[in-house]
Design an enzyme around this catalytic site. Structure first.
Site, PDB file in Angstrom:
ATOM      1  CD  GLU A   8      -2.148   1.304   2.835  1.00  0.00           C
ATOM      2  OE1 GLU A   8      -1.775   0.989   3.930  1.00  0.00           O
ATOM      3  OE2 GLU A   8      -3.434   1.762   3.103  1.00  0.00           O
ATOM      4  CG  ASN A  38      -4.923   3.865   0.315  1.00  0.00           C
ATOM      5  OD1 ASN A  38      -4.353   3.187  -0.458  1.00  0.00           O
ATOM      6  ND2 ASN A  38      -4.577   3.827   1.659  1.00  0.00           N
ATOM      7  CB  CYS A  76      -3.914  -1.431   4.751  1.00  0.00           C
ATOM      8  SG  CYS A  76      -3.110  -1.382   6.212  1.00  0.00           S
ATOM      9  CG  ASN A 126       2.191   1.497   4.629  1.00  0.00           C
ATOM     10  OD1 ASN A 126       3.102   2.131   4.739  1.00  0.00           O
ATOM     11  ND2 ASN A 126       1.450   1.395   3.601  1.00  0.00           N
TER      12      ASN A 126
HETATM   13  N1  CDV Z   1      -3.057   1.681   6.570  1.00  0.00           N
HETATM   14  C1  CDV Z   1      -4.074   0.991   7.310  1.00  0.00           C
HETATM   15  O1  CDV Z   1      -5.174   0.783   6.959  1.00  0.00           O
HETATM   16  N2  CDV Z   1      -3.621   0.620   8.705  1.00  0.00           N
HETATM   17  C2  CDV Z   1      -4.595  -0.002   9.577  1.00  0.00           C
HETATM   18  C3  CDV Z   1      -4.147   0.405  10.818  1.00  0.00           C
HETATM   19  C4  CDV Z   1      -4.307   1.700  11.241  1.00  0.00           C
HETATM   20  C5  CDV Z   1      -4.752  -0.428  12.146  1.00  0.00           C
HETATM   21  C6  CDV Z   1      -4.641  -1.374   9.537  1.00  0.00           C
HETATM   22  O2  CDV Z   1      -5.583  -2.002   9.768  1.00  0.00           O
HETATM   23  O3  CDV Z   1      -3.592  -1.939   9.342  1.00  0.00           O
END
Ligand code: CDV
Length: 321
Positions: A47, A107, A173, A198
Site C-alpha cells: 500500500e 488510496n 490494508c 502499512n
Molecule cells: N493503513 C492501514 O489501513 N492501517 C491500519 C491500521 C491503522 C490499524 C490497518 O488496519 O492495518
C-alpha cells in the site's frame, strides 16, 4: 491439471519522508528484477508504496499535501517500474495515493500487465482513522482526511497473470480485517487477492492496551481466514521498519486456500518471498464446504447490508407465571 503461478510478494523497508519517489522506485525495480531471476510471474508491492505513510501527519490545507499523490499512472517517477516489467515480462501490483483529474483523492491499487496496461484498479473502501487532528492519539492516522471512500466496490477480473488467466481481486490494508470485503471477492470466484499494508507495530489510538505480539497475529488471522473462507490465495505485503521514527511491522505472507502460510518475510527490510501456487487448489473449498450456491443463506444476513453499526439485543425476561 495444475494451473501454476509463481507469485512474489515484495516487502519494502521504510521510506523516509525526505526521500523522493525515485529512491522507492529504484528499490522496487531491483526487487522486480530479483523476482524475475527467481522465476516469479507477478510481484505484489505494498500500500502507498511510493512514499512514506504520509497520513500520520496533519495538514490543514489539503492542497499543501498534493505532492504525496500521483495524478497520472505511469508518472515520470514510476515509468522505470513499468519499463522493467515490460522488459522482464512480469506483471505487478502497486499501491499509491491517487488524485483524479477532477480533484478526488483515493488510496488506490492497480494490477499492471507486463504490457504496461492497467488490468484492474481498486480504491480502498475501509479507511481507518479520523479526519481531524486527534490530540489523544500518540500518532495521527488521517486516512479519512486524505482519502475518499473507494467508489469502485470490490472488483474481480479474469486477467492474464503469468501463463494463466486468473481471477484477481484486491484489498488494501485495513480492508483485510473485514470479512464482508473478502466475501464480496469470494462471490466473484476470486483466486488471488493482492493486498498491501502499512500497519504500525503498536496501537497508536491511546485508548487501551493492546499487546505488541497480537498486532501481527491479527493481521495473519484476518488474511488466513479470508483465504480459507473464500477458497483463494493471497499475497499480503507490508511496508516495514522504522519510518520517520514510527515502527511498521513486516511479516508479509503468501497464503493458500486452506489458510496455510506458504511463505513469510523474516526481516523488516526490502525482502522478496515467493510461492509456487496451484490455482486449482481454489476448487476444493469452492466446490465443497464453501459451495456458496448450496450453503449460503442470504435471507438471514439482512443486518449486514441494512446498517453499519451493531445494536444491543433485546433483554431476556423470564416468562410470567
Ligand atoms: N493503513 C492501514 O489501513 N492501517 C491500519 C491500521 C491503522 C490499524 C490497518 O488496519 O492495518
Amino acid at each position: 491439471m495444475p494451473r501454476r503461478l509463481v507469485l512474489a510478494a515484495a516487502q519494502l523497508g521504510p521510506i523516509q519522508r525526505a526521500e523522493g519517489r525515485e529512491v522507492a522506485v529504484g528499490r522496487m525495480v531491483r526487487l522486480l528484477e530479483l523476482a524475475h531471476r527467481r522465476g516469479a510471474e507477478v510481484v505484489v508491492f505494498p500500500e502507498l508504496a511510493l512514499t512514506t505513510f504520509f497520513p500520520r501527519w496533519y495538514e490543514d490545507d489539503l492542497a499543501a499535501a498534493d505532492h504525496w499523490y500521483e495524478s497520472a499512472m505511469p508518472s515520470n517517477a514510476t515509468a522505470p517500474l513499468f519499463e522493467a516489467a515490460r522488459r522482464h515480462g512480469i506483471g505487478f501490483h502497486l499501491g499509491y495515493a491517487e488524485k483524479t483529474p477532477d480533484g478526488r483523492r483515493f488510496n488506490t491499487a492497480i494490477y499492471v500487465h507486463p504490457s504496461g496496461q492497467v488490468a484492474l484498479k481498486y480504491r480502498k473502501v475501509h479507511l481507518p482513522g479520523h479526519a481531524e487532528h486527534d490530540p489523544q492519539r500518540r500518532v495521527q492516522h488521517l486516512e479519512k482526511r486524505y482519502f475518499e471512500v473507494g467508489d469502485l466496490g470490490f472488483p474481480v477480473v479474469r486477467a492474464p497473470v503469468g501463463g494463466n488467466d486468473v481471477n484477481i481481486g484486491m484489498l488494501i490494508c485495513n480492508d483485510r480485517r473485514w470479512p464482508e470485503a473478502w466475501r464480496v471477492l469470494g462471490m466473484q470466484q476470486v483466486e488471488l487477492v493482492m493486498l498491501g499494508y502499512n500497519t504500525p507495530s503498536l496501537n497508536m489510538a491511546n485508548r487501551g492496551f493492546e499487546a505488541h505480539h497480537l498486532r501481527v497475529f491479527h493481521s495473519h488471522l484476518s488474511v488466513q481466514a479470508g483465504c480459507y473462507q473464500n477458497a483463494c490465495f493471497a499475497a499480503a505485503v507490508a511496508k516495514a521498519g522504522t519510518e520517520d521514527g514510527h515502527e511498521l511491522f513486516g511479516h508479509s505472507i503468501i497464503v493458500n486456500p486452506q489458510g496455510e502460510i506458504m511463505a513469510q518475510a523474516t526481516s523488516w527490510e526490502d525482502e522478496l518471498i515467493i510461492a509456487d501456487c496451484d490455482l486449482e487448489m481454489c476448487r476444493l473449498g469452492r466446490e465443497t464446504i464453501f459451495d456458496f450456491a448450496a450453503h449460503r443463506r442470504p435471507d438471514a444476513y439482512g443486518p449486514i447490508t441494512a446498517r453499519a453499526g451493531s445494536q444491543p439485543p433485546p433483554a431476556w425476561t423470564a416468562a410470567a407465571g
